[in-house]
Design a protein around this motif. Sequence first.
Motif, PDB file in Angstrom:
ATOM      1  N   ASP A 293      17.824  11.742  35.173  1.00  0.00           N
ATOM      2  CA  ASP A 293      17.996  12.552  33.841  1.00  0.00           C
ATOM      3  C   ASP A 293      17.293  11.561  32.621  1.00  0.00           C
ATOM      4  OD1 ASP A 293      19.815  10.462  34.073  1.00  0.00           O
ATOM      5  OD2 ASP A 293      21.501  11.793  33.385  1.00  0.00           O
ATOM      6  N   VAL A 323      20.348  19.092  32.564  1.00  0.00           N
ATOM      7  CA  VAL A 323      21.365  18.360  31.985  1.00  0.00           C
ATOM      8  C   VAL A 323      22.315  19.268  31.380  1.00  0.00           C
ATOM      9  CG1 VAL A 323      20.196  16.116  31.826  1.00  0.00           C
ATOM     10  CG2 VAL A 323      20.275  17.913  30.153  1.00  0.00           C
ATOM     11  N   GLU A 324      23.549  18.763  30.998  1.00  0.00           N
ATOM     12  CA  GLU A 324      24.670  19.600  30.350  1.00  0.00           C
ATOM     13  C   GLU A 324      24.823  19.069  28.711  1.00  0.00           C
ATOM     14  OE1 GLU A 324      28.341  19.315  32.322  1.00  0.00           O
ATOM     15  OE2 GLU A 324      27.529  20.645  34.214  1.00  0.00           O
ATOM     16  N   ALA A 325      24.321  17.888  28.391  1.00  0.00           N
ATOM     17  CA  ALA A 325      24.325  17.578  27.040  1.00  0.00           C
ATOM     18  C   ALA A 325      23.223  16.712  26.907  1.00  0.00           C
ATOM     19  CB  ALA A 325      25.565  16.638  27.007  1.00  0.00           C
ATOM     20  N   THR A 326      22.577  16.668  25.287  1.00  0.00           N
ATOM     21  CA  THR A 326      21.643  15.873  25.057  1.00  0.00           C
ATOM     22  C   THR A 326      22.248  14.258  24.998  1.00  0.00           C
ATOM     23  OG1 THR A 326      20.536  17.347  23.812  1.00  0.00           O
ATOM     24  CG2 THR A 326      20.051  15.377  23.140  1.00  0.00           C
ATOM     25  N   MET A 327      21.707  13.527  25.647  1.00  0.00           N
ATOM     26  CA  MET A 327      22.267  12.017  25.833  1.00  0.00           C
ATOM     27  C   MET A 327      21.363  11.149  25.300  1.00  0.00           C
ATOM     28  SD  MET A 327      24.522  10.536  28.988  1.00  0.00           S
ATOM     29  CE  MET A 327      23.365  11.034  30.379  1.00  0.00           C
ATOM     30  N   TRP A 329      19.847   7.111  25.185  1.00  0.00           N
ATOM     31  CA  TRP A 329      19.815   5.875  26.100  1.00  0.00           C
ATOM     32  C   TRP A 329      19.436   4.898  25.200  1.00  0.00           C
ATOM     33  CZ3 TRP A 329      19.982   6.083  31.759  1.00  0.00           C
ATOM     34  CH2 TRP A 329      20.002   7.567  32.277  1.00  0.00           C
ATOM     35  N   ASP A 339      22.913   4.853  29.572  1.00  0.00           N
ATOM     36  CA  ASP A 339      22.995   6.147  28.852  1.00  0.00           C
ATOM     37  C   ASP A 339      24.306   5.976  27.944  1.00  0.00           C
ATOM     38  OD1 ASP A 339      25.490   7.040  30.078  1.00  0.00           O
ATOM     39  OD2 ASP A 339      24.311   7.016  31.908  1.00  0.00           O
ATOM     40  N   SER A 341      26.825   7.773  27.332  1.00  0.00           N
ATOM     41  CA  SER A 341      27.576   8.963  27.628  1.00  0.00           C
ATOM     42  C   SER A 341      28.892   9.056  27.156  1.00  0.00           C
ATOM     43  CB  SER A 341      27.565   9.372  29.159  1.00  0.00           C
ATOM     44  OG  SER A 341      28.201   8.261  29.664  1.00  0.00           O
ATOM     45  N   THR A 342      29.554  10.100  26.818  1.00  0.00           N
ATOM     46  CA  THR A 342      30.958  10.019  26.437  1.00  0.00           C
ATOM     47  C   THR A 342      31.962  10.785  27.320  1.00  0.00           C
ATOM     48  OG1 THR A 342      32.510  10.625  24.600  1.00  0.00           O
ATOM     49  CG2 THR A 342      30.398  11.868  24.887  1.00  0.00           C
ATOM     50  N   PHE A 347      30.275  15.550  23.030  1.00  0.00           N
ATOM     51  CA  PHE A 347      29.129  15.036  23.387  1.00  0.00           C
ATOM     52  C   PHE A 347      28.091  16.014  22.675  1.00  0.00           C
ATOM     53  CE2 PHE A 347      30.934  18.518  26.198  1.00  0.00           C
ATOM     54  CZ  PHE A 347      29.943  19.367  26.000  1.00  0.00           C
ATOM     55  N   ILE A 380      27.808   7.944  20.384  1.00  0.00           N
ATOM     56  CA  ILE A 380      28.428   8.414  21.525  1.00  0.00           C
ATOM     57  C   ILE A 380      29.185   9.861  21.405  1.00  0.00           C
ATOM     58  CG2 ILE A 380      30.411   7.861  23.136  1.00  0.00           C
ATOM     59  CD1 ILE A 380      29.576   4.954  22.889  1.00  0.00           C
TER      60      ILE A 380
END
Length: 454
Positions: A293, A323-327, A329, A339, A341-342, A347, A380
């Motif tokens: 991802d 993906v389920e979220a814009t994350m 890096w 990443d 991630s939260t 998110f 985050i």
Amino acid sequence: MRIKFLSVILSFLLMSIAISSCLDSDDNYELSSDATIRAFGIDTIGKGIYYKFTIDQLKREIYNVDSLPVWADTIIDKILIDTLTVTGWVTSGLADTVFIMSDSVDLREPIKLKVHAADMITTREYTIKVNVHKQDPDSLIWREMAALPVSPAAGKKKSAILKENLFVYTSSTTGYRSSISNPGTLQWSPITVSGLPADAKLNSIVSFNDLLYITTTSGEALYSDNGTSWQKMDTQGMKMVTFIAGIPADDVTGSKKILTGICSFEGKNIFCAKNIEEANWKMNEGKEAIPADFPLEDIYSTVFTNASGIKQTVIVGNTEATVEATMPWFTMDGLTWADMSTPSDFFCPVMKNPSIMYYGGLFHMMGGDFSIIRSSRVGIAWEEAATKFRYPSEKVVTPGEDEDDEETIEYKSLFEGKGDYSLAIDENHYIWIVWNSDGSVWRGRLNKLGFAIQ
């Protein structure tokens, strides 16, 4: 011993007589000629905020370095001067009336105070000026600029800033350039690009250390120092997939400037990086494949200094994975990425073609349908940006269904539904957005980032 003791007593008696003589004489009083203001201050503003004032004794000016909020005019039109330290007394106005601190004054315009010394002769006049912001410092202000002379063809283009020039590439051989040294105007000039292969990936351009870098679908890497002519880079036989970002030098960690990218090795994509002062590229330890991802296209980067004072390069972009979220890096060396991630529900929703910036003390994410901007303190937990930090918008009034119903007022983003874009930020904190659909160009900046530092 007695003689010495008597001499000491005699000395004290003579001093006492001298002092008594001075006290008895009306002619020897010496009154102070000090006519300076030692301290100055006004009542608190807003939620009990006290603004510090500077006293310039040479120019006889008193002013606040940190300007009051834009709305403070409605308060300082009738405010108390609560600190005024002088040796003598103070007068004001054309008639030189005695200044009374318990009386409120209007400080929307400069006023003059005259200090009279105790000697009744010496005076000094001071100008009191209260600086107030003329613009709301927290508002993001947009302006539509001169559009590109010709609307670009369908497909992605890339804008990049290099040495006070904004470049927009429409193909591997054509583009436009405009100086942004005077950001109030844009004057587009067509450019002929040389040295770029036909398979150059325009959306892979990275601007770093006064150079532009680009990759091709066949794995080549090239660079340019002027934006028009390009030369091949020596990648030691590596096949470059894309450049990611440039990492600035960090005094805390002692790291040098680093160019980061993704290369193909033994059928897999891995992280690679090089110190720009050295020739050799390095691959990540273990030559592990990048996460599924991790963004591969249309990457945008920004630099953030964490609580330890260490610089982190943060990126977002389009990924091939679902993906389920814009994350975002982040990295500090270009070879190891993690990443952001939260575990919470805060998110950032999935955005097509996202861009990220650390701007005005917060992370901001733009992209998607361009209806709202997302913001985060540390990248985050994300939420809708403050009302003042929005895209340019138009007021939409919807009448009520019945005569008794009130109308509803909404603000619709002028960017909504405009499609593909490219974004760049210059050293003066201007955000430049070029739209692929119609060649329109917009410039935005947070007001407080344009204020001169006193």
